[in-house]
Design an enzyme around this catalytic site. Structure first.
Site, mmCIF file in Angstrom:
data_model
loop_
_atom_site.group_PDB
_atom_site.id
_atom_site.type_symbol
_atom_site.label_atom_id
_atom_site.label_comp_id
_atom_site.label_asym_id
_atom_site.label_seq_id
_atom_site.Cartn_x
_atom_site.Cartn_y
_atom_site.Cartn_z
ATOM 1 C CB SER A 32 30.008 24.274 13.521
ATOM 2 O OG SER A 32 29.515 23.246 12.689
ATOM 3 C CE LYS A 33 33.991 22.338 18.994
ATOM 4 N NZ LYS A 33 34.696 22.818 20.168
#
Ligand code: GLU
Length: 495
Positions: free
Chosen positions: A261-262
């Protein structure tokens, strides 16, 4: 009796089908690499299809960024929107007529139906289900409408969607090449919308129609699509089509094993490109994910260093292990360092000149410092933050006088969210950031000083928003993310 003519197996055709919804994702490169290797090892074709039917998530610049990033990596495709091919168009928004035609087959043979509920009616059902602690799903109310009921809804001028009629009983199974037989009870498969009320297809219909019409033999995609696959199988069957082979690849994971995930890793390929990762290093790293290459015998063994050619020769799909491969940035940096050090001095200099020291970059920075400079030697003093991977401002520098650390980090997290969601131009960022300040009761000075110190490390700098534009969205977001990370780690150490 004549011998049956031996049928030669269909030529291998694989595809990646990214949706242009933002920056190109490192997961697209990973799945792209696997598809590329699979095709090349078997003399097959690699297709790039753009799945842009979700107009609500469409980002206009995204498609070109996907093309550029994959080409930068050297993962070239044989057919696609920009190179053409015999089964085009390869952009789903240009194929909507095809889906509307094909869905008629399903309406005619009773495997799909029109459903006329209004959004309010559907919402009421959903609420009732939630209240009864039932999983929300379509209740099937319009599965068996009579011609009279349909005529009445049509006369009312109601909009409709077209849904897949999932059999009420039984289950759908498919064989995953990596995982074996997977079955889903029809109790758990919703009557999926195939055509939305705006006439656009959903991913599920478009994906199956296209994979069939484009003669895809092997669907190699991330494991997050497993739960969609029963719907796809039901669609293939409803059309009477052969089902392709499915390979659901293990998802890339953050260090803590959650889905990549970012918030925990840079996921934009633009970030890697602009930060000076070399394409062969990134490909090598992605090739290590999933275990398709022979395992190294010791840590950081040079057996882990291999070119794309070596991967084409040595990668084994039957060796892929299903434990989630960890995307470890420290390891990627180590690997990238190995590649950088292996370059000749000339090639190393050239690599710098292509990226962190390109004419284009310097030309964009120059006007930002020109108005503030007294001697050219001061260039570095003013522009240092453009050339750093990390800036770590002290609390004394970033913390506004009247704010606690907690408040400040919470506001910095808001800055990250707003910058992420706003088109990356000065004209768009300025009002969006000011509005955030108003909403959270942070003065313009507090607001922009915090952002300035996080991005540049200092309280005075060339014009901030213009500098961020030149530095780039991906790296600006990364700087904010790293700032938050570092500060949280420091705070935890003190506890
Ligand atoms: N459009 C889907 C995506 O964005 C494609 C999934 C698939 O490969 O079927 O990943």
């Amino acid at each position: 009796m004549t011998n049956p003519t031996p049928t030669s197996p269909a030529p291998i055709r694989v595809r990646i089908a990214p949706s242009p919804t933002g920056d190109p994702h490192v997961g697209t490169a990973y799945i792209g690499l696997l598809n590329y290797i699979y095709a090349k090892q078997r003399g097959g074709q690699f297709v790039l299809r753009i799945e842009d039917t979700d107009q609500t998530r469409f980002v206009a610049t995204s498609e070109q960024m996907i093309f550029d990033s994959l080409r930068w990596l050297g993962l070239t495709w044989d057919e696609g929107p920009d190179v053409g091919g015999p089964y085009g168009p390869y952009r789903q928004s240009e194929r909507t007529e095809i889906y509307r035609e094909y869905v008629k087959i399903l309406l005619a043979n009773g495997t799909a139906y029109r459903s006329y509920e209004t959004p309010e009616e559907l919402e009421a059902v959903r609420k009732a289900q939630l209240a009864a602690k039932l999983p929300p799903r379509y209740n099937g109310a319009h599965r068996e409408l009579t011609p009279e009921q349909i005529a009445a809804y049509e006369a009312e001028g109601r909009a409709y969607v077209i849904r897949l009629k999932v059999p009420a009983e039984g289950e759908t199974s498919f064989s995953d090449e990596l995982r074996g037989e997977i079955s889903f009870s029809h109790n758990n498969v919703d009557d999926q919308v195939l055509i939305k009320s705006d006439g656009y297809p959903t991913y599920h219909l478009a994906n199956v129609v296209d994979d069939h019409l484009m003669h895809i033999t092997d669907v190699i995609r991330a494991e997050e699509w497993i739960s969609s696959t029963p719907k796809h199988i039901l669609l293939y069957k409803a059309f009477g089509w052969d089902v392709p082979r499915f390979w659901h690849m293990p998802l890339l994971r953050n260090l803590d094993k959650s889905k990549i995930s970012k918030r925990k890793n840079p996921v934009s390929l633009i970030y890697y490109r602009e930060s000076g990762f070399l394409p062969p290093a990134l490909l090598n790293f992605l090739g290590l994910m999933g275990g398709g290459m022979p395992a190294p015998t010791e840590k950081n063994d040079t057996a882990e260093i291999f070119t794309l050619e070596k991967m084409l020769a040595g990668f084994r799909f039957d060796k892929i292990s299903l434990g989630g491969p960890v995307f470890d940035l420290t390891k990627l940096k180590w690997l990238n360092g190995e590649y950088l050090r292996a370059l000749s001095p000339e090639a190393f200099f050239e690599a710098m000149r292509q990226t962190v020291f390109s004419d284009r970059y310097l030309q964009a920075i120059a006007p930002l410092v020109q108005t503030r400079i007294e001697t050219l030697a001061q260039f570095g003093d003013l522009a240092d933050f453009f050339f750093k991977d990390d800036v770590v401002p002290d609390q004394a520098v970033f913390l506004p006088k009247k704010r606690t650390l907690e408040e400040t980090l919470a506001f910095a997290a808001e800055l990250l969210t707003v910058i992420e969601a706003t088109p990356f131009t000065v004209e768009d960022l300025e009002p969006a950031l000011k509005q955030l300040g108003i909403d959270k009761e942070w003065s313009v000075k507090e607001n922009f000083t915090l952002l300035r110190t996080v991005v540049t490390g200092k309280t005075a700098s060339p014009p901030l928003l213009e500098s961020m534009i030149v530095f780039g969205k991906a790296r600006t977001l990364d700087r904010l993310r790293r700032f938050l990370d570092t500060q949280k780690k420091l705070a935890n150490q003190k506890r």
